[in-house]
Design a protein around this motif. Structure first.
Motif, PDB file in Angstrom:
ATOM      1  N   GLU A 128      -3.963   6.391  -9.477  1.00  0.00           N
ATOM      2  CA  GLU A 128      -3.222   6.626  -8.239  1.00  0.00           C
ATOM      3  C   GLU A 128      -3.953   6.015  -7.047  1.00  0.00           C
ATOM      4  OE1 GLU A 128      -1.766  10.597  -7.379  1.00  0.00           O
ATOM      5  OE2 GLU A 128      -1.809  11.047  -9.529  1.00  0.00           O
ATOM      6  N   LYS A 140      -6.017   3.445  -7.151  1.00  0.00           N
ATOM      7  CA  LYS A 140      -5.875   1.982  -7.255  1.00  0.00           C
ATOM      8  C   LYS A 140      -4.515   1.541  -6.728  1.00  0.00           C
ATOM      9  CE  LYS A 140      -8.943   1.098 -11.167  1.00  0.00           C
ATOM     10  NZ  LYS A 140      -8.996   0.651 -12.574  1.00  0.00           N
ATOM     11  N   GLU A 141      -3.468   2.298  -7.083  1.00  0.00           N
ATOM     12  CA  GLU A 141      -2.126   1.966  -6.601  1.00  0.00           C
ATOM     13  C   GLU A 141      -2.041   2.089  -5.079  1.00  0.00           C
ATOM     14  OE1 GLU A 141       2.395   3.728  -6.968  1.00  0.00           O
ATOM     15  OE2 GLU A 141       0.969   4.150  -8.573  1.00  0.00           O
ATOM     16  N   PHE A 142      -2.678   3.125  -4.534  1.00  0.00           N
ATOM     17  CA  PHE A 142      -2.687   3.343  -3.089  1.00  0.00           C
ATOM     18  C   PHE A 142      -3.396   2.191  -2.376  1.00  0.00           C
ATOM     19  CE2 PHE A 142      -5.120   5.046   0.549  1.00  0.00           C
ATOM     20  CZ  PHE A 142      -4.066   5.381   1.371  1.00  0.00           C
ATOM     21  N   ALA A 189      -3.877  -0.812  -3.519  1.00  0.00           N
ATOM     22  CA  ALA A 189      -3.210  -2.092  -3.755  1.00  0.00           C
ATOM     23  C   ALA A 189      -2.014  -2.315  -2.830  1.00  0.00           C
ATOM     24  CB  ALA A 189      -2.754  -2.172  -5.214  1.00  0.00           C
ATOM     25  N   LYS A 190      -1.506  -1.259  -2.224  1.00  0.00           N
ATOM     26  CA  LYS A 190      -0.378  -1.421  -1.312  1.00  0.00           C
ATOM     27  C   LYS A 190      -0.804  -2.248  -0.112  1.00  0.00           C
ATOM     28  CE  LYS A 190       2.034   2.814  -2.475  1.00  0.00           C
ATOM     29  NZ  LYS A 190       2.512   4.108  -1.992  1.00  0.00           N
ATOM     30  N   GLY A 191       0.094  -3.098   0.370  1.00  0.00           N
ATOM     31  CA  GLY A 191      -0.212  -3.969   1.499  1.00  0.00           C
ATOM     32  C   GLY A 191      -0.449  -3.225   2.796  1.00  0.00           C
ATOM     33  N   ASN A 192       0.157  -2.057   2.968  1.00  0.00           N
ATOM     34  CA  ASN A 192       0.027  -1.320   4.217  1.00  0.00           C
ATOM     35  C   ASN A 192      -1.412  -0.896   4.477  1.00  0.00           C
ATOM     36  OD1 ASN A 192       2.752  -1.581   4.528  1.00  0.00           O
ATOM     37  ND2 ASN A 192       3.240   0.457   3.804  1.00  0.00           N
ATOM     38  N   VAL A 193      -2.126  -0.534   3.427  1.00  0.00           N
ATOM     39  CA  VAL A 193      -3.509  -0.107   3.592  1.00  0.00           C
ATOM     40  C   VAL A 193      -4.360  -1.275   4.071  1.00  0.00           C
ATOM     41  CG1 VAL A 193      -5.540   0.799   2.396  1.00  0.00           C
ATOM     42  CG2 VAL A 193      -3.284   1.719   1.888  1.00  0.00           C
ATOM     43  N   ASP A 221      -3.267  -3.956   5.673  1.00  0.00           N
ATOM     44  CA  ASP A 221      -2.852  -4.264   7.045  1.00  0.00           C
ATOM     45  C   ASP A 221      -3.490  -3.296   8.040  1.00  0.00           C
ATOM     46  OD1 ASP A 221      -1.290  -6.279   6.028  1.00  0.00           O
ATOM     47  OD2 ASP A 221       0.581  -5.141   6.139  1.00  0.00           O
TER      48      ASP A 221
END
Length: 135
Positions: free
Chosen positions: A6, A8-10, A12-16, A18
């Motif tokens: 979870e 890693k998924e968090f 990997a999101k572009g928002n983090v 940015d």
């Protein structure tokens, strides 16, 4: 799903990413604006106000106690409201400078051309009927 996956998924999101870039750039820009305020704007304000240093303003509750040998026995107890006022002045100046920079940036940036709105299907159908009646 495990906590590590979870996480890693968090990440990997572009928002983090940015957000991280925005924080780093914001911190660097904050140093630039603080340098402008401390090095240029505040000396001008100090000159205009006759060298008044607001940060030194305070209300002494208990004055410092000095011994016979000249050493301080008890420290002064004071409400240093000048530091608070100075912080407010600095904040307002920094906020105003950032406002001016963002305003100039928005003025330089060209607005994106808006795509023409798609014609609704019922209007297209009515046009077809009109054209077929003209024939």
């Amino acid at each position: 799903m495990g906590m590590i996956s979870e996480f890693k998924e968090f990440i990997a999101k572009g928002n983090v990413l940015d957000l991280a870039v925005g924080v780093v750039i914001g911190a660097a820009f904050g140093k630039i604006v603080s340098g402008l305020v401390d090095g240029i704007i505040m000396p001008i304000i100090s000159m205009l106000t006759g060298g008044v240093d607001v940060s030194g303003w305070k209300h002494v509750i208990n004055p410092a106690q000095i011994g016979a040998d000249g050493k301080e026995i008890a420290a002064e107890v004071a409400i240093k409201y000048g530091d608070f006022i100075q912080s407010i002045i600095n904040f307002l100046i920094v906020a105003f400078v950032i406002f001016l920079v963002v305003k100039a940036y928005n003025r330089m940036r060209k607005p994106a051309a808006e795509a023409p709105a798609a014609t609704p299907e019922d209007v297209l159908l009515l046009r077809e009927i009109r054209d077929s009646l003209k024939k």
